[in-house]
Every structure is written in C-alpha cells, then in structure tokens.
Scaffold this active site. Structure first.
Site, PDB file in Angstrom:
ATOM      1  CB  CYS A  65      80.567  47.273  47.555  1.00 29.35           C
ATOM      2  SG  CYS A  65      79.731  46.692  49.045  1.00 29.35           S
ATOM      3  CG  ASP A 111      71.384  49.008  44.006  1.00 30.99           C
ATOM      4  OD1 ASP A 111      71.518  49.003  42.765  1.00 30.99           O
ATOM      5  OD2 ASP A 111      71.822  48.102  44.736  1.00 30.99           O
TER       6      ASP A 111
END
Length: 212
Positions: free
Chosen positions: A8, A127
């Site tokens: 990402c 996360d």
C-alpha cells in the site's frame, strides 16, 4: 493456501512497476489528503495505466464523502475500496466495487461483532490502534487477540516487515497481508529489495520457496 500480499501507499509509476514485477497481488493507492502517501487523480491514473494485468488496485479512503469517492472512481479504475475511517456498512456500499473495512484493534475490541456489522465487506483488514491516526502507523499489535474464525477473509496489517511477517502468517493464517512503511526507504517510496525480502518471508511461511 498461499497468503496474498498487498503493498500500500504507492506514489510513483516506477515503484508500482517494481512491486508488480516482484510478484505482489495488489497495490494500494491512498486518497486521504493528510497522508504523506496521498495521491492526486493524475498520479493515480498514471500508476493504474502502467500496471500489468492481474495486479489488483485498491483505493484507500478515510471518511470521504460519497461525491469524492464517486469522482475518484470515475477518474481511476479501482478493483476494490478500502475504508479506514468511521464509515458504517451503508457508507461503504453502492459504488459497484467490492470493499474492505479496516478495524483498529485494541484491548476489548470485538472483531467478530465488527465483522458482523460489515457483513457486505469482501474482507476485514486489522491494524494497530493508535489514537488519532486512521492507520499506516507502522506499529504492531498482539496477534493473539484475533479470533480464530471470522465470517469473511482477514487481511493482516500493522507494523509488518520482512523480519516479522513470517511469524505473523504462521500465527494468524490470514488470507492476505498488507504492508506499507515496512518496505519503504522513505515515506511513500518503496525499496525493491525490502519488497522482495517481504515476499520471500511470506512464501517461506506458506511453506514453499519462491525461487523453485
């Protein structure tokens, strides 16, 4: 099962081509202006156009308006949306594109309940929880708190590097892992060698050698 890998926070065509050549399954483009990895539409278009076939492109948003997301989709062909804010399940649907919902894990967080609220999600990304930050912190969390079963695929992120992703894969058995700062030489610029080492560590944890 082979663990999928997403890198990402790409910001250049050069980096996008290098990570694609390394063999990643997906790349992430950040459409969150406060991020150092945020892209304008022209940059995103250039990266999308340069990528070879069969590399998925994921667009990351944080509490963006529906108009903003629709304008982005009109300009950039995205295969999946990734929502990192306080979006409800209703906020995430209606774009004609599958979505992943991010959850910031902390003590007492009920991931099963969270996944149930987002039953239309293609996957749940977990996360680390850092107050005031929607993600991309480069911090890990206790993987042992994750439930063994979820109603949809689990994407693991948060502080992953070539040094710890093997242990993460063996411990969590996620559908995919998502990395950003862990393969960078500077914020927003990926290091090809770190990407390669990351992929090799994932492959080793999966039980096969990428060179064979």
């Amino acid at each position: 099962m082979r663990t999928r890998v997403k890198v990402c926070g790409l910001t250049t065509v050069e980096d996008a081509l290098e990570v694609a050549a390394a063999g990643v399954d997906a790349v992430g483009l950040v459409f969150y202006p406060p991020s150092v990895r945020a892209l304008g539409l022209e940059q995103a278009q250039a990266i999308r156009a340069a990528l070879p076939p069969f590399v998925s492109v994921v667009g990351l948003f944080v509490d963006a308006s529906r108009d903003t997301i629709e304008r982005t989709l009109a300009a950039v062909s995205l295969d999946c949306l990734q929502f990192h804010g306080d979006e409800t399940a209703l906020d995430c649907v209606g774009y004609g594109v599958p979505y992943i919902k991010a959850a910031r894990v902390h003590e007492g967080f009920d991931l099963v309940q969270f996944a149930a609220r987002h039953e239309t999600a293609q996957g749940i990304l977990v996360d680390a929880f850092v107050p005031g930050l929607p993600g991309g912190t480069g911090q890990t969390f206790d993987w042992a708190v994750l439930p063994r079963r979820l109603p949809c695929p689990l994407v693991l992120s948060g502080g992953l590097t070539a040094h710890n992703v093997g242990e993460a894969v063996r411990t969590v058995h996620p559908w995919a892992v998502d990395v950003s700062s862990g393969v960078e030489r500077t914020p927003g610029r990926k290091d090809p060698l770190r990407v390669q080492h990351f992929l090799e560590a994932v492959a080793k944890a999966d039980g096969f050698d990428r060179e064979k």
